[in-house]
Design an enzyme around this catalytic site. Structure first.
Site, PDB file in Angstrom:
ATOM      1  N   ARG A   7       0.634 -15.084  14.056  1.00  0.00           N
ATOM      2  CA  ARG A   7       0.326 -13.872  14.814  1.00  0.00           C
ATOM      3  C   ARG A   7      -0.713 -14.313  15.889  1.00  0.00           C
ATOM      4  O   ARG A   7      -1.670 -14.994  15.501  1.00  0.00           O
ATOM      5  CB  ARG A   7      -0.329 -13.102  13.967  1.00  0.00           C
ATOM      6  CG  ARG A   7      -0.852 -11.896  14.911  1.00  0.00           C
ATOM      7  CD  ARG A   7      -1.238 -10.452  13.964  1.00  0.00           C
ATOM      8  NE  ARG A   7      -1.660  -9.366  15.002  1.00  0.00           N
ATOM      9  CZ  ARG A   7      -2.904  -9.067  14.982  1.00  0.00           C
ATOM     10  NH1 ARG A   7      -3.933  -9.500  14.378  1.00  0.00           N
ATOM     11  NH2 ARG A   7      -3.301  -7.991  15.981  1.00  0.00           N
ATOM     12  N   HIS A  45      -4.543  -7.719  23.109  1.00  0.00           N
ATOM     13  CA  HIS A  45      -5.600  -7.629  22.111  1.00  0.00           C
ATOM     14  C   HIS A  45      -6.901  -7.866  23.036  1.00  0.00           C
ATOM     15  O   HIS A  45      -7.656  -8.864  23.053  1.00  0.00           O
ATOM     16  CB  HIS A  45      -5.511  -9.139  21.348  1.00  0.00           C
ATOM     17  CG  HIS A  45      -6.422  -9.285  20.068  1.00  0.00           C
ATOM     18  ND1 HIS A  45      -5.998  -9.497  18.738  1.00  0.00           N
ATOM     19  CD2 HIS A  45      -7.658  -9.299  19.878  1.00  0.00           C
ATOM     20  CE1 HIS A  45      -6.642  -9.422  17.983  1.00  0.00           C
ATOM     21  NE2 HIS A  45      -7.784  -9.370  18.521  1.00  0.00           N
ATOM     22  N   ASN A  47      -3.765  -4.353  19.537  1.00  0.00           N
ATOM     23  CA  ASN A  47      -4.704  -4.524  18.562  1.00  0.00           C
ATOM     24  C   ASN A  47      -5.837  -3.413  18.425  1.00  0.00           C
ATOM     25  O   ASN A  47      -6.569  -3.509  19.375  1.00  0.00           O
ATOM     26  CB  ASN A  47      -5.205  -5.923  18.536  1.00  0.00           C
ATOM     27  CG  ASN A  47      -5.951  -6.441  17.503  1.00  0.00           C
ATOM     28  OD1 ASN A  47      -5.750  -6.624  16.290  1.00  0.00           O
ATOM     29  ND2 ASN A  47      -7.354  -6.532  17.641  1.00  0.00           N
ATOM     30  N   GLU A  48      -6.154  -3.080  17.207  1.00  0.00           N
ATOM     31  CA  GLU A  48      -7.511  -2.223  17.092  1.00  0.00           C
ATOM     32  C   GLU A  48      -7.768  -1.575  18.254  1.00  0.00           C
ATOM     33  O   GLU A  48      -8.846  -1.530  18.714  1.00  0.00           O
ATOM     34  CB  GLU A  48      -8.632  -3.113  16.689  1.00  0.00           C
ATOM     35  CG  GLU A  48      -8.139  -4.009  15.604  1.00  0.00           C
ATOM     36  CD  GLU A  48      -9.468  -4.623  14.960  1.00  0.00           C
ATOM     37  OE1 GLU A  48     -10.737  -4.519  15.638  1.00  0.00           O
ATOM     38  OE2 GLU A  48      -9.560  -5.207  13.785  1.00  0.00           O
ATOM     39  N   ASN A 107      -5.470  -3.730  10.073  1.00  0.00           N
ATOM     40  CA  ASN A 107      -6.445  -4.879   9.947  1.00  0.00           C
ATOM     41  C   ASN A 107      -7.684  -4.223   9.026  1.00  0.00           C
ATOM     42  O   ASN A 107      -8.233  -3.135   9.173  1.00  0.00           O
ATOM     43  CB  ASN A 107      -7.230  -5.019  11.246  1.00  0.00           C
ATOM     44  CG  ASN A 107      -6.383  -5.752  12.141  1.00  0.00           C
ATOM     45  OD1 ASN A 107      -5.119  -6.387  11.639  1.00  0.00           O
ATOM     46  ND2 ASN A 107      -6.744  -5.916  13.498  1.00  0.00           N
ATOM     47  N   TYR A 140     -10.886  -5.313   6.654  1.00  0.00           N
ATOM     48  CA  TYR A 140     -11.945  -6.084   6.102  1.00  0.00           C
ATOM     49  C   TYR A 140     -12.907  -5.929   4.963  1.00  0.00           C
ATOM     50  O   TYR A 140     -13.251  -6.395   4.239  1.00  0.00           O
ATOM     51  CB  TYR A 140     -12.601  -6.514   7.315  1.00  0.00           C
ATOM     52  CG  TYR A 140     -12.163  -7.523   8.364  1.00  0.00           C
ATOM     53  CD1 TYR A 140     -12.068  -8.820   8.235  1.00  0.00           C
ATOM     54  CD2 TYR A 140     -11.284  -7.120   9.377  1.00  0.00           C
ATOM     55  CE1 TYR A 140     -11.333  -9.495   9.213  1.00  0.00           C
ATOM     56  CE2 TYR A 140     -10.870  -7.901  10.317  1.00  0.00           C
ATOM     57  CZ  TYR A 140     -10.714  -9.006  10.208  1.00  0.00           C
ATOM     58  OH  TYR A 140      -9.858  -9.897  11.157  1.00  0.00           O
ATOM     59  N   GLU A 171      -4.544  -8.322   9.547  1.00  0.00           N
ATOM     60  CA  GLU A 171      -5.695  -9.064   9.589  1.00  0.00           C
ATOM     61  C   GLU A 171      -6.308  -8.736   8.262  1.00  0.00           C
ATOM     62  O   GLU A 171      -6.570  -7.584   7.996  1.00  0.00           O
ATOM     63  CB  GLU A 171      -6.779  -8.720  10.783  1.00  0.00           C
ATOM     64  CG  GLU A 171      -6.472  -9.306  12.024  1.00  0.00           C
ATOM     65  CD  GLU A 171      -7.312  -8.908  13.200  1.00  0.00           C
ATOM     66  OE1 GLU A 171      -8.612  -8.658  12.833  1.00  0.00           O
ATOM     67  OE2 GLU A 171      -6.958  -8.879  14.277  1.00  0.00           O
ATOM     68  N   GLU A 206     -15.738 -15.440  18.616  1.00  0.00           N
ATOM     69  CA  GLU A 206     -15.986 -14.334  17.634  1.00  0.00           C
ATOM     70  C   GLU A 206     -16.649 -13.086  18.474  1.00  0.00           C
ATOM     71  O   GLU A 206     -17.543 -12.585  17.966  1.00  0.00           O
ATOM     72  CB  GLU A 206     -16.638 -14.441  16.341  1.00  0.00           C
ATOM     73  CG  GLU A 206     -16.598 -13.562  15.169  1.00  0.00           C
ATOM     74  CD  GLU A 206     -15.235 -12.581  15.064  1.00  0.00           C
ATOM     75  OE1 GLU A 206     -14.132 -13.111  15.092  1.00  0.00           O
ATOM     76  OE2 GLU A 206     -15.413 -11.435  15.179  1.00  0.00           O
TER      77      GLU A 206
HETATM   78  C1  PNW Z   1     -11.208  -7.720  14.532  1.00  0.00           C
HETATM   79  N1  PNW Z   1     -16.906  -5.026  13.079  1.00  0.00           N
HETATM   80  O1  PNW Z   1     -12.480  -7.204  15.291  1.00  0.00           O
HETATM   81  C2  PNW Z   1     -10.399  -8.446  15.766  1.00  0.00           C
HETATM   82  O2  PNW Z   1      -9.093  -7.996  15.656  1.00  0.00           O
HETATM   83  C3  PNW Z   1     -10.379  -9.779  15.580  1.00  0.00           C
HETATM   84  O3  PNW Z   1     -10.086 -10.158  17.009  1.00  0.00           O
HETATM   85  C4  PNW Z   1     -11.860 -10.227  15.250  1.00  0.00           C
HETATM   86  O4  PNW Z   1     -12.014 -11.684  15.455  1.00  0.00           O
HETATM   87  C5  PNW Z   1     -11.820  -9.950  13.683  1.00  0.00           C
HETATM   88  O5  PNW Z   1     -11.797  -8.699  13.550  1.00  0.00           O
HETATM   89  C6  PNW Z   1     -13.149 -10.417  12.997  1.00  0.00           C
HETATM   90  O6  PNW Z   1     -14.184  -9.863  13.479  1.00  0.00           O
HETATM   91  C7  PNW Z   1     -13.461  -6.682  14.720  1.00  0.00           C
HETATM   92  O7  PNW Z   1     -18.039  -5.247  13.609  1.00  0.00           O
HETATM   93  C8  PNW Z   1     -14.642  -7.209  15.295  1.00  0.00           C
HETATM   94  O8  PNW Z   1     -16.773  -4.103  12.163  1.00  0.00           O
HETATM   95  C9  PNW Z   1     -15.911  -6.288  14.603  1.00  0.00           C
HETATM   96  C10 PNW Z   1     -15.808  -5.648  13.841  1.00  0.00           C
HETATM   97  C11 PNW Z   1     -14.391  -5.326  13.280  1.00  0.00           C
HETATM   98  C12 PNW Z   1     -13.258  -5.798  13.717  1.00  0.00           C
END
Ligand code: PNW
Length: 509
Positions: free
Chosen positions: A84, A130, A175-176, A323, A325, A399, A455
Site C-alpha cells: 500500500r 494521503h 486516507n483518514e 486504520n 491502532y 493500517e 512521522e
Molecule cells: C496514521 N494519532 O496517522 C496515518 O495514516 C499514517 O500516515 C501515520 O504514519 C500512522 O497513522 C501512524 O501515526 C495517525 O495521534 C496519526 O492518534 C496520528 C494519530 C493517529 C493516526
C-alpha cells in the site's frame, strides 16, 4: 478451540491481502525533483518547523523516490503479496489542476514503481490522497474549505485511473479524512494549521465544511470510476477511515459514559460513515453542532448534502478500509472552559487512556505514546461497525502497527529486537481470525509501516517501520526482527503464496 492455536498463514484464505504500507510525503523525498510541484506538507514543515519535533521535514526523508527498486526488493524478500502506497498529487499535477499541465516524469515514476511491483508478484494497493494537497490549490481557494476542490480531485483521480488503472485494481480515495479535518482544522497541528488557536479560522464551521468537501470528493471519484473505468479495468474503489475502539470510562453501567461512547463514534468514525451509508450526518452531530453561538448568533448549521450529492454518497465504496491502532475510554464532559466553541466543544466527550483507577487501557508502546495494544477490541469494533452502520461490504485493515518500544533510542542495535511490535501484530492477526470466524469479512491486513519514515508531527522521533532506516548513514535499510517474523509467517511452509527468498546474510531467528 479454533481460535487459540498460534496464528498461521493458513488461518487466512489464500487470496487474503497481506501487505505493508507507506505514504508519499512520508517516504518519497525528492520534494522538488523532476518537475514535482509543492504540496501543503512541503510548505508547512518549512514554514512552521515549531510544529514538528526537532523542526524536521520530509524534503529527503528516506529517499524512496531514488531507492524505489531497492525497496521493492525488500518487499519481495518480506514475502508480502500487496504493497500500500500513496500517489503525490503535486508530482502528477504540479499546479493541482489539469489545466496547469501534467508532469510526465512524475507519472513515469509511478509507472516504474507499479511495473517493478508487478514484476515481483506484488499487487499495488494505491491511495490517491494521503494528506499532501498541492499547495497551489490551498492558495487558490483554500483547499478543502472550498467545494471547488471536488472537480479538481475527480480530474486528478481520472488521470490516475487512466494512467495506472490497467495495472492497479485496488484504489483508496482518501486516507483518514477524520485526521485530515481534525488535525488541520481543529488542532492546527497539520496544514493548513487552522483551528481553535488560529484567530483567522472558524472552528465552529470549518472542520465540518472540510469533512463535507472530502466526502463529496470521495463520492464523485467513486462514481467516476464506476461510470468510466470499472467495465474495462475491473477494479475496486474504497475509502480508508480511522477509528479507535471506545469504552465507557466508568464502565458499561454508567449511562453518561455509554452516551460518551456514542458521541465519540459519531464525531470520529460516524462523521464519515453515516454520510457514506445514509447520506446524512450523525444525529448527535446535528444536535450539538447547530446551536446559536457568539460567532453565529442566528445559529450555525452543518453543510447540507444536495440531492445529487446524496445519491452519489450512498454506498459509495466497494470495500471499507480501516486504520486501527488503539482503544480509548470515553467520558462525558460538561461545558468546556477556555476552549473556543466549535468541533471540540461540540463533541461532548473526553477521551482517556487510563481507567478511573489509573490503569492503562492496554500495554503502551512506550511511555507517552498514543498507541496501546488493544487487539481484542478490534473484534468488538468490527462487530459494532457492522451493527451500527450496517456495513456488509468487505473490510480491509489498511493500517495497524506500533512505534518502537524505546522511541528515544536511535541506533539499529537499540531497536532491532522489536518484540513489542511482533506481539502487537500477532495479536491483531488473531483478532482478525476471530472476526472472520464471526463472518466479519476482513479480506486484507496491512502493517503500518513498511519502513521507518517521517512521522508527521513527530518528525523522525517515532519509528513505525518493520525495516529500520539509518538516518545517520546513507539511509541504509536493515530488517528489524518483526520483518523477519512477518516473512516467516508469510512463507510457503506456512501456506504463504511464495517461495522463501532468503539471501545473503539474512538469518531467520
Ligand atoms: C496514521 N494519532 O496517522 C496515518 O495514516 C499514517 O500516515 C501515520 O504514519 C500512522 O497513522 C501512524 O501515526 C495517525 O495521534 C496519526 O492518534 C496520528 C494519530 C493517529 C493516526
Amino acid at each position: 478451540g479454533k481460535d487459540d492455536h498460534d496464528i498461521k498463514r493458513e488461518d487466512f484464505p489464500r487470496d487474503f491481502m497481506f501487505g505493508v504500507g507507506t505514504s508519499a510525503y512520508q517516504v518519497e523525498g525528492a520534494w522538488n525533483a523532476d518537475g514535482k510541484g509543492l504540496s501543503t506538507w512541503d510548505c508547512f514543515t518549512l514554514r512552521h518547523p515549531e510544529k514538528i519535533s526537532n523542526g524536521a521535514n520530509a524534503c529527503v526523508t528516506v529517499d524512496n523516490y531514488s531507492k524505489m527498486k531497492e525497496d521493492v526488493q525488500l518487499l519481495k524478500k518480506m514475502g508480502v503479496n500487496y504493497y500500500r502506497f500513496s500517489l503525490s498529487w503535486s508530482r502528477i499535477l504540479p499546479g493541482g489542476k489539469v489545466s496547469m499541465g501534467k508532469n510526465l516524469e512524475g507519472i513515469n515514476h509511478y509507472n516504474k514503481l507499479i511495473d517493478e511491483l508487478k514484476a515481483n508478484d506484488i499487487e499495488p494497493f494505491v491511495t490517491l490522497f494521503h494528506w499532501d494537497l498541492p499547495q497551489a490549490l490551498e492558495e487558490e481557494y483554500r483547499g478543502f474549505l472550498s467545494s471547488a476542490i471536488v472537480d479538481d480531485f475527480v480530474n486528478y483521480a481520472e488521470i490516475c485511473f487512466w494512467e495506472f488503472g490497467d495495472r492497479v485494481t485496488n484504489w483508496v480515495t482518501l486516507n483518514e479524512p477524520y485526521r485530515y479535518a481534525f488535525s488541520g482544522y481543529v488542532e492546527g497541528s497539520y496544514p493548513p494549521g487552522r483551528g481553535a488557536k488560529n484567530a483567522e479560522s472558524d472552528p465552529e464551521t470549518e472542520p465540518y465544511i472540510v469533512a463535507y468537501n472530502l466526502l463529496n470528493c470521495h463520492a464523485a471519484t467513486y462514481r467516476k470510476y464506476h461510470e468510466d473505468f470499472k467495465d474495462l479495468q475491473k477494479g475496486k474503489v474504497g475509502i480508508t477511515l480511522d477509528t479507535n475502539f471506545f469504552k465507557p470510562y466508568r464502565g458499561p453501567h454508567n449511562k453518561d459514559d455509554v452516551n460518551a461512547v456514542e458521541y465519540a463514534y459519531d464525531f470520529m468514525f460516524g462523521w464519515f460513515m453515516e454520510p457514506l451509508t445514509k447520506a446524512c450526518w450523525p444525529e448527535n452531530m446535528e444536535r450539538f453542532a447547530t446551536s446559536a453561538t457568539a460567532r453565529h448568533p442566528n445559529g450555525r448549521a452543518l453543510p447540507t448534502f444536495s440531492y445529487d450529492q446524496r445519491s452519489k454518497l450512498i454506498n459509495s465504496y466497494d470495500f471499507l478500509g480501516i486504520n486501527y491502532y488503539t482503544a480509548n475510554y470515553a467520558k462525558i464532559r460538561g461545558p468546556l472552559a477556555g476552549v473556543a466553541s466549535g468541533y471540540e466543544t461540540d463533541r461532548q466527550y473526553d477521551s482517556s487512556e487510563v481507567d478511573p483507577n489509573g490503569k492503562p487501557i492496554g500495554e503502551q508502546a512506550y511511555d507517552g505514546s498514543w498507541v496501546y495494544l488493544c487487539a481484542h477490541e478490534l473484534v468488538e469494533l468490527l462487530l459494532h461497525i457492522r451493527k451500527k452502520y450496517r456495513v456488509t461490504k468487505y473490510i480491509v485493515i489498511t493500517e495497524n502497527g506500533s512505534p518502537d518500544k524505546n522511541d528515544t533510542k536511535k541506533t539499529y542495535e537499540q531497536v532491532r529486537d522489536d518484540n513489542y511490535r511482533i506481539k502487537y501484530i500477532k495479536k491483531h492477526l488473531e483478532a482478525i481470525r476471530t472476526a472472520n470466524h464471526k463472518n466479519l469479512n476482513v479480506k486484507g491486513y496491512f502493517v503500518w509501516s513498511f519502513m521507518d519514515s517521517f512521522e508527521w508531527s513527530f518528525g523522525y522521533t517515532s519509528r513505525f517501520g518493520m525495516i529500520y532506516v539509518d538516518y545517520r548513514n546513507n539511509l541504509q535499510r536493515y530488517p528489524k526482527k518483526s520483518a523477519l517474523w512477518f516473512k516467516k509467517f508469510l512463507s510457503i511452509e506456512n501456506g504463504g503464496h511464495r517461495k522463501r527468498a532468503l539471501t545473503n546474510g539474512e538469518h531467520e531467528d
